[in-house]
Scaffold this motif. Structure first.
Motif, short mmCIF file in Angstrom:
data_model
loop_
_atom_site.label_atom_id
_atom_site.label_comp_id
_atom_site.label_asym_id
_atom_site.label_seq_id
_atom_site.Cartn_x
_atom_site.Cartn_y
_atom_site.Cartn_z
N THR A 33 0.84 -1.20 0.00
CA THR A 33 0.00 0.00 0.00
C THR A 33 0.87 1.25 0.00
OG1 THR A 33 -1.73 -1.20 1.17
CG2 THR A 33 -1.85 1.21 1.22
N GLU A 129 -4.56 12.43 -1.70
CA GLU A 129 -5.07 11.57 -0.63
C GLU A 129 -6.59 11.43 -0.71
OE1 GLU A 129 -5.50 11.82 4.13
OE2 GLU A 129 -3.44 11.99 3.38
N GLN A 130 -7.26 12.52 -0.95
CA GLN A 130 -8.73 12.47 -1.04
C GLN A 130 -9.17 11.57 -2.18
OE1 GLN A 130 -10.73 16.17 -1.88
NE2 GLN A 130 -12.62 15.44 -0.95
N THR A 133 -8.53 7.85 -1.33
CA THR A 133 -9.32 7.31 -0.22
C THR A 133 -10.82 7.54 -0.40
OG1 THR A 133 -9.05 9.34 1.08
CG2 THR A 133 -7.43 7.58 1.44
N GLN A 134 -11.24 7.94 -1.60
CA GLN A 134 -12.64 8.29 -1.81
C GLN A 134 -13.61 7.13 -1.59
OE1 GLN A 134 -13.17 9.79 -5.77
NE2 GLN A 134 -12.22 8.01 -6.73
N LEU A 136 -13.49 5.14 0.91
CA LEU A 136 -13.61 4.93 2.36
C LEU A 136 -14.56 5.95 2.96
CD1 LEU A 136 -9.84 4.40 3.25
CD2 LEU A 136 -11.55 2.65 2.74
N ASP A 140 -14.24 5.03 8.35
CA ASP A 140 -13.15 4.14 7.92
C ASP A 140 -11.81 4.86 8.03
OD1 ASP A 140 -14.90 2.06 7.28
OD2 ASP A 140 -14.92 2.53 5.13
N LEU A 141 -11.77 6.10 7.56
CA LEU A 141 -10.52 6.87 7.61
C LEU A 141 -10.09 7.14 9.05
CD1 LEU A 141 -11.01 9.39 4.69
CD2 LEU A 141 -9.24 7.65 4.88
#
Length: 168
Positions: A33, A129-130, A133-134, A136, A140-141
């Motif tokens: 990851t 990052e956004q 991680t969209q 999640l 979750d974040l």
């Protein structure tokens, strides 16, 4: 005769990586990851993650030593030297000066062009990052950050040689 190759995202693991995945699945997944995030960040930022970390530290506290940068980034001093030289000579974003009181120390400063670049890094990093991680949820974040923080704390506690003091 043609050989059917698996898709790039489904390439088989080398035997060593297969063993690592079996004996340390969490470490293996964290490494994969992080590696993938690193590739995306470096491609979109146009500079290495280490260069970004150095510039952000200098934006936070200009004029630190290379030893300080080594501590903050947790990388080998030779890597710091290489990236600092690149940022100085190839990009013109930093400059180095000998410490006025201790000639053995080399202090690192952002140039005006470096300040401009460092100012845009947080927004670019946040956008990347956004996007990554969209899928999640907010929960979750929060859970992910909390869990990763706990793992980091456990690793630091477990490693007796870990030091918190920041060098000059």
């Amino acid at each position: 005769m043609s050989i059917n190759k698996p898709p790039k995202d489904k390439l088989p693991l080398s035997p060593n990586l297969q063993i690592f995945q079996e004996v340390a699945p969490l470490m293996h997944q964290l490494g994969r990851t992080l590696g993938t995030f690193k590739i995306v960040h470096e491609k979109e930022m146009g500079i290495s993650g280490l260069a970004v970390m150095i510039m952000l530290e200098l934006a936070r506290q200009d004029g630190v030593t290379q030893n300080h940068l080594t501590y903050c980034t947790r990388v080998d001093p030779s890597m710091i030297t290489r990236v600092v030289k690149e940022l100085e000579q190839e990009r013109g974003w930093i400059r180095r000066e000998r410490d006025a009181e201790d000639n053995r120390l080399m202090r690192v400063f952002l140039t005006e062009a470096g300040r401009e670049q460092a100012a845009i890094v947080p927004a670019k990093a946040a956008a990347i990052e956004q996007r990554l991680t969209q899928r999640l949820t907010v929960e979750d974040l929060q859970d992910l950050r909390r869990i990763l923080s706990h793992l980091e704390e456990a690793a630091r506690h477990d490693y007796e040689g870990y030091k918190e003091e920041v060098p000059d």
